[in-house]
Design a protein around this motif. Structure first.
Motif, short mmCIF file in Angstrom:
data_model
loop_
_atom_site.label_atom_id
_atom_site.label_comp_id
_atom_site.label_asym_id
_atom_site.label_seq_id
_atom_site.Cartn_x
_atom_site.Cartn_y
_atom_site.Cartn_z
N ILE A 13 0.84 -1.21 0.03
CA ILE A 13 -0.03 0.03 -0.19
C ILE A 13 0.94 1.24 -0.22
CG2 ILE A 13 -1.74 1.31 1.21
CD1 ILE A 13 -3.01 -1.32 2.16
N GLY A 14 1.98 1.33 0.87
CA GLY A 14 2.87 2.30 0.72
C GLY A 14 3.70 2.62 -0.57
N LEU A 15 4.18 1.58 -1.06
CA LEU A 15 4.83 1.69 -2.32
C LEU A 15 3.87 2.04 -3.33
CD1 LEU A 15 7.12 -1.23 -2.43
CD2 LEU A 15 7.69 1.07 -2.19
N PHE A 20 1.75 5.79 -7.31
CA PHE A 20 0.75 6.88 -7.96
C PHE A 20 0.30 8.21 -7.48
CE2 PHE A 20 -0.78 2.23 -8.38
CZ PHE A 20 -0.53 2.01 -9.81
N GLY A 21 1.27 8.56 -6.76
CA GLY A 21 1.22 9.90 -6.23
C GLY A 21 0.28 10.22 -5.02
N LEU A 22 -0.41 9.18 -4.45
CA LEU A 22 -1.35 9.47 -3.30
C LEU A 22 -0.84 10.09 -2.39
CD1 LEU A 22 -3.31 5.91 -4.10
CD2 LEU A 22 -4.12 8.29 -4.84
N ASP A 23 0.50 9.83 -1.95
CA ASP A 23 0.87 10.44 -0.73
C ASP A 23 1.56 11.86 -0.95
OD1 ASP A 23 3.11 9.40 -2.07
OD2 ASP A 23 3.93 8.34 -0.54
N PHE A 28 -2.76 12.09 3.36
CA PHE A 28 -2.59 10.65 3.16
C PHE A 28 -2.37 10.05 4.47
CE2 PHE A 28 -0.93 6.40 1.87
CZ PHE A 28 -2.25 6.14 1.05
N TYR A 29 -1.39 9.91 5.00
CA TYR A 29 -1.04 9.07 5.99
C TYR A 29 -1.58 9.43 7.65
CZ TYR A 29 2.58 7.25 2.98
OH TYR A 29 3.15 6.62 1.96
N PRO A 30 -2.09 10.82 7.63
CA PRO A 30 -2.72 10.91 8.90
C PRO A 30 -4.29 10.28 8.54
CG PRO A 30 -1.69 12.80 8.22
CD PRO A 30 -1.61 12.10 7.20
N THR A 31 -4.82 10.26 7.31
CA THR A 31 -6.19 9.60 6.91
C THR A 31 -6.07 8.14 7.29
OG1 THR A 31 -6.65 11.61 5.41
CG2 THR A 31 -7.72 9.27 5.47
N VAL A 32 -5.12 7.40 6.55
CA VAL A 32 -4.70 6.00 6.95
C VAL A 32 -4.71 5.90 8.41
CG1 VAL A 32 -2.81 4.34 6.81
CG2 VAL A 32 -3.43 5.77 4.68
N MET A 33 -4.24 6.59 9.10
CA MET A 33 -4.03 6.48 10.75
C MET A 33 -5.39 6.53 11.56
SD MET A 33 -1.98 5.92 13.34
CE MET A 33 -3.53 5.00 14.40
N ILE A 34 -6.17 7.37 10.79
CA ILE A 34 -7.50 7.46 11.33
C ILE A 34 -8.49 6.33 10.92
CG2 ILE A 34 -9.80 8.61 11.01
CD1 ILE A 34 -8.07 11.34 10.67
N VAL A 35 -8.17 5.65 9.84
CA VAL A 35 -9.06 4.61 9.51
C VAL A 35 -8.51 3.50 10.38
CG1 VAL A 35 -9.20 2.82 7.52
CG2 VAL A 35 -9.24 5.29 6.92
N LYS A 127 13.30 12.72 2.39
CA LYS A 127 12.57 13.89 2.12
C LYS A 127 11.72 13.60 0.82
CE LYS A 127 16.01 16.71 4.25
NZ LYS A 127 15.39 16.70 5.70
N ARG A 128 11.20 12.47 0.61
CA ARG A 128 10.37 12.02 -0.60
C ARG A 128 8.98 12.55 -0.28
NH1 ARG A 128 12.17 7.56 -4.11
NH2 ARG A 128 14.26 7.57 -3.80
N VAL A 129 8.61 12.79 1.33
CA VAL A 129 7.39 13.45 1.67
C VAL A 129 7.79 14.53 2.75
CG1 VAL A 129 5.31 13.17 3.12
CG2 VAL A 129 6.00 11.22 1.59
#
Length: 144
Positions: A13-15, A20-23, A28-35, A127-129
């Motif tokens: 999922i991370g890769l 696809f540029g979703l992150d 993105f990652y805060p939303t994943v944490m909430i889920v 530093k990719r995010v």
């Protein structure tokens, strides 16, 4: 098997999110944490336990707060929240009687959380995010 599937799924999922540029969006990652934090609440509903539901809602609220803080200030808080949730998975059954939790879930979720934290941490160190919110950006605007 649950450990292996959790780790592999987190990395895939991370890769995929990176590929696809979703992150690219800091949300993105805060939303994943909430889920992730919401699943034990779902299991309490499935298990029909009001006591478990109340406890799980309180715990989920703590992770929701951490997710919001991570979004507004630094994604390193999301790394910490993912690791904390992995620890929570490890001890969950000792402190909360939630009849809706599948037997395999804690092992799966623990490894998912730790692998996702490692992946996000790797992205941040490379530093990719962007770790911190841009001053004056929407994530820094207060709702006062």
């Amino acid at each position: 098997m649950a450990f292996l599937i959790g780790a592999v799924l987190a990395i895939v999922i991370g890769l995929s999110a990176t590929l696809f540029g979703l992150d690219r969006d800091r949300a993105f990652y805060p939303t994943v944490m909430i889920v992730i934090a919401s699943y034990y609440v779902l299991f309490a509903v499935v298990g029909g336990s009001m006591n478990a539901l109340i406890i799980e809602l309180i715990v989920a609220a703590v992770f929701l707060g951490a997710s919001i803080a991570g979004f507004k200030y630094t994604l390193w808080l999301i790394v910490a929240a993912l690791l904390a949730h992995g620890i929570f998975d490890f001890v969950h059954g000792r402190f909360i009687a939630n009849p809706g939790v599948p037997a395999w879930w804690p092992a799966f979720c623990l490894t998912y959380d730790v692998a996702a934290a490692a992946y996000l941490g790797w992205l941040l160190t490379r530093k990719r995010v962007r770790a911190d919110a841009i001053p004056g950006s929407a994530s820094q605007i207060s709702n006062n």
